[in-house]
Design a protein around this motif. Structure first.
Motif, mmCIF file in Angstrom:
data_model
loop_
_atom_site.group_PDB
_atom_site.id
_atom_site.type_symbol
_atom_site.label_atom_id
_atom_site.label_comp_id
_atom_site.label_asym_id
_atom_site.label_seq_id
_atom_site.Cartn_x
_atom_site.Cartn_y
_atom_site.Cartn_z
ATOM 1 N N UNK A 129 0.831 -1.208 0.000
ATOM 2 C CA UNK A 129 0.000 0.000 0.000
ATOM 3 C C UNK A 129 0.869 1.264 0.000
ATOM 4 N N UNK A 130 1.936 1.211 0.745
ATOM 5 C CA UNK A 130 2.841 2.368 0.797
ATOM 6 C C UNK A 130 3.479 2.616 -0.562
ATOM 7 N N UNK A 131 3.929 1.530 -1.235
ATOM 8 C CA UNK A 131 4.537 1.682 -2.554
ATOM 9 C C UNK A 131 3.512 2.174 -3.572
ATOM 10 N N UNK A 132 2.267 1.711 -3.459
ATOM 11 C CA UNK A 132 1.216 2.154 -4.382
ATOM 12 C C UNK A 132 0.910 3.642 -4.161
ATOM 13 N N UNK A 133 0.886 4.046 -2.888
ATOM 14 C CA UNK A 133 0.649 5.457 -2.586
ATOM 15 C C UNK A 133 1.768 6.328 -3.158
ATOM 16 N N UNK A 134 2.992 5.857 -3.056
ATOM 17 C CA UNK A 134 4.130 6.604 -3.608
ATOM 18 C C UNK A 134 4.010 6.727 -5.123
ATOM 19 N N UNK A 135 3.615 5.631 -5.804
ATOM 20 C CA UNK A 135 3.476 5.660 -7.256
ATOM 21 C C UNK A 135 2.388 6.633 -7.680
ATOM 22 N N UNK A 136 1.297 6.718 -6.914
ATOM 23 C CA UNK A 136 0.212 7.638 -7.255
ATOM 24 C C UNK A 136 0.640 9.090 -7.073
ATOM 25 N N UNK A 137 1.405 9.341 -6.031
ATOM 26 C CA UNK A 137 1.843 10.702 -5.759
ATOM 27 C C UNK A 137 2.892 11.184 -6.750
ATOM 28 N N UNK A 138 3.641 10.258 -7.333
ATOM 29 C CA UNK A 138 4.759 10.638 -8.203
ATOM 30 C C UNK A 138 4.575 10.142 -9.639
ATOM 31 N N UNK A 139 3.353 10.208 -10.108
ATOM 32 C CA UNK A 139 3.068 9.928 -11.511
ATOM 33 C C UNK A 139 3.591 8.561 -11.935
ATOM 34 N N UNK A 140 3.158 7.548 -11.170
ATOM 35 C CA UNK A 140 3.465 6.142 -11.484
ATOM 36 C C UNK A 140 4.962 5.833 -11.470
ATOM 37 N N UNK A 141 5.728 6.570 -10.672
ATOM 38 C CA UNK A 141 7.139 6.241 -10.476
ATOM 39 C C UNK A 141 7.225 5.026 -9.558
ATOM 40 N N UNK A 142 8.036 4.054 -9.915
ATOM 41 C CA UNK A 142 8.133 2.821 -9.136
ATOM 42 C C UNK A 142 9.462 2.740 -8.411
#
Length: 626
Positions: free
Chosen positions: A352-365
């Motif tokens: 969930x944390x990684x998904x939240x990060x991707x959403x905040x940073x334009x799908x950056x993984x």
């Protein structure tokens, strides 16, 4: 634990040569938000110094203290001098004198003199709140206020109880408007003060206090962790809790605590093993036999210890014999299924944390996850985490040697022990300007900047003064040379004169000199009386009143003027306080005696009188004219 041997002067010289030839540190790939350029400038703007600084990093844990001593040779080159892990009784209060007595000799052994090393220590991140916020692009002087009030709107806090600080991440564009990304954080002042006071009482004050995520950030910024991925994550699996931190270009951008750890997995094992053993016991013997119950509890404890050692022990080396290997694998499968529900919950929170990060940073993984722990999780746990998340995982080893990091002592043998030193290694590599410091906030940085400005102003004034002095020196040197040249010309002219001196010329010069002397003397005699009166007037103070001035002329035969010698008689009154009349008159006589016109003034008569209802001293003085 080994001690550091002193480095020879030859080695120091070689270190400086290597540092000069070292290639410039280059950052990783560009980010999607265009903030890398600013971040690179920030990293490269950190002042480089070749002064070898000793720093000590401490990780004050629940029941042990991990400490590392580092020598900073250059910006990206370090030498580890020593390290140690010192266990202590977790029941001892940090405020008790017993804990101070435990801590002081350790610091004295590692640091020597209190001012010989920079000491950095971790504090619990449980109550430290970090938030990445975005503010409009404003003047640098307005950034602190903008960040402060933006944070207050998101999460209000009381500045009396909460410490607030921030770190600028870089410039970004949002809706075609320039903005600034900032990592802001708050921490309880009481915890920071307690930790600061703890070390101050030992006589070894702290240079910095920070949390484990910022310690990991220091490892990235100093090149201790080298990775090609622009975005990485650090997953710390602790005893009671875990923490997921995400870094972008060496900056912490997201940090989250997870209420799941090794203890959660061990509790799952306990529940499963305990349930299975009691069900088996009841099936075999339904009676309430206390002896059997004690035996079951003993077996339960043994099973739990074996399971803990197998999945969270220090070594997972397979046994040499094949039957034992098969038996171990079967047991591993059974135990892994027991902890799987707790492990799944942990993985879900990380996902969930990684998904939240991707959403905040334009799908950056996130490209890689570095896993560290106070224990050594089984490789199946690490493989499961990486497989479920679809991200490469790696156990973090802060002791990896390379040309920029040399250890002068043997490193820990097991991977779990090496991984447990991540916080203390990060603290040892920390410094102001590189690591957020709870003892050096933005307010302290502002004071330092103001002091630096004053110092630069003073230095500029000093340089201006030096330049002025040099200019004056050159000007004076030119004047001296010009006068020397003029003197040389005059000497040459003097050498060219041929003056003939005879008796008539000398007698003529003597006669002219005598005539001029007589003229000057006649002028002096003419105005001598005026000079005498003027001198007396100038020397007479305001509280001395002269009634008369008489002159007696002494005629001397052979002189053309009778006024050349004589006596001046002064009749006057000294007015004022009766107690100081005598001293005032004496001072007046001293002034007259010091005059070049009079010789040996004396008082011929004096008496106290009442004049105009005031006390006065009437006197008669005689002055011999020179």
């Amino acid at each position: 634990m080994a001690k550091y041997d002193e480095i020879s002067s030859t080695e120091r010289l070689l270190d400086l040569i290597r540092d000069d030839n070292k290639s410039e540190h280059s950052p990783s790939n560009t980010s999607s938000q265009g903030a890398i350029g600013h971040r690179l400038k920030k990293l490269l703007s950190i002042p480089v110094t070749f002064k070898k600084v000793i720093s000590v990093g401490l990780d004050l844990g629940h029941d042990d203290l991990k400490i590392i001593k580092i020598q900073r040779v250059s910006e990206y080159k370090f030498k580890m001098l020593e390290f140690d892990r010192i266990p202590f009784d977790p029941d001892i209060s940090r405020e008790s004198p017993q804990f101070h007595q435990f801590l002081k000799p350790i610091l004295a052994n590692f640091c020597g003199h209190p001012n010989s090393a920079e000491i950095w220590c971790t504090t619990s991140s449980a109550r430290v709140e970090t938030r990445q916020i975005r503010i409009p692009k404003v003047n640098s002087r307005l950034i602190p206020n903008s960040v402060y009030w933006s944070y207050q709107r998101i999460s209000a806090f009381n500045e009396k109880d909460i410490l607030f600080d921030f770190e600028i991440l870089g410039d970004v564009e949002e809706d075609d408007k320039a903005k600034i990304d900032v990592m802001a954080y708050t921490a309880p002042k009481s915890e920071i003060k307690d930790l600061k006071d703890l070390f101050s009482k030992t006589g070894f004050p702290l240079t910095g206090i920070s949390i484990v995520p910022f310690a990991f950030q220091s490892l990235l910024r100093t090149g201790r962790i080298k990775t090609a991925e622009a975005h990485i994550s650090s997953l710390y699996i602790g005893r009671d809790w875990s923490r997921i931190d995400i870094f972008s270009e060496g900056f912490l951008v997201l940090s989250r605590g997870i209420k799941a750890g090794v203890k959660t997995m061990l509790e799952a094992l306990r529940s499963e093993i305990e349930g299975n053993l009691f069900e088996l016991s009841i099936a075999r013997s339904p009676t309430k036999d206390t002896t059997r119950i004690r035996a079951i509890k003993k077996k339960l404890k043994h099973e739990l210890e074996q399971a803990r050692q197998l999945f969270f022990g220090e070594s997972h080396d397979p046994p040499p014999n094949a039957p034992q290997e098969r038996k171990r694998l079967l047991k591993e499968d059974r135990l892994f299924k027991m902890i799987l529900p707790a492990l799944e919950r942990l993985v879900q929170q990380v996902e969930r944390t990684l998904r939240h990060f991707a959403m905040q940073y334009e799908n950056v993984t996130v490209g890689k996850i570095y896993i560290s722990s106070g224990m050594e999780p089984h490789k199946r746990i690490l493989e499961y985490i990486g497989k479920e998340l679809g991200v490469a995982t790696e156990t973090l080893d802060p002791f990896v040697e390379n040309p920029s990091f040399i250890s002068l002592v043997p490193v820990p043998e097991t991977a779990s022990e090496r991984s447990s030193y991540v916080p203390s290694m990060g603290m040892a590599l920390s410094r102001n300007g590189l690591t957020p410091n709870f003892l050096h906030t933005y307010k302290d940085k502002k004071k330092v900047v103001n002091i630096q400005r004053i110092n630069r102003g003073v230095f500029a004034g000093f340089l201006l003064l030096v330049a002025l002095c040099v200019g004056v020196s050159f000007w004076q040197d030119g004047q001296v040379k010009a006068r020397e040249l003029k003197l040389l010309e005059l000497r040459q002219q003097l050498d060219g004169f041929a003056v003939r001196v005879d008796k008539k010329l000398i007698l003529k010069l003597v006669n002219e000199t005598q005539i001029k002397f007589r003229e000057v003397r006649e002028i002096g005699e003419k105005y001598f009386s005026v000079a005498v009166i003027s001198e007396i007037t100038d020397l007479t103070p305001v509280n001395v009143r002269l009634l008369s001035i008489l002159t007696q002329v002494n005629n001397q035969p052979g002189r053309k003027k009778a006024t050349e010698k004589g006596t001046v008689i002064l009749d006057g009154i000294v007015q004022g306080n009766r107690l100081v009349l005598e001293s005032t008159l004496a001072g007046y006589l001293m002034e007259l005696r010091n005059s070049p016109l009079f010789d040996h003034p004396t008082i011929s008569k004096k008496s106290f009188e009442r004049i105009e209802n005031k006390d006065g001293l009437r006197f008669t003085a005689r002055l011999n004219r020179i």
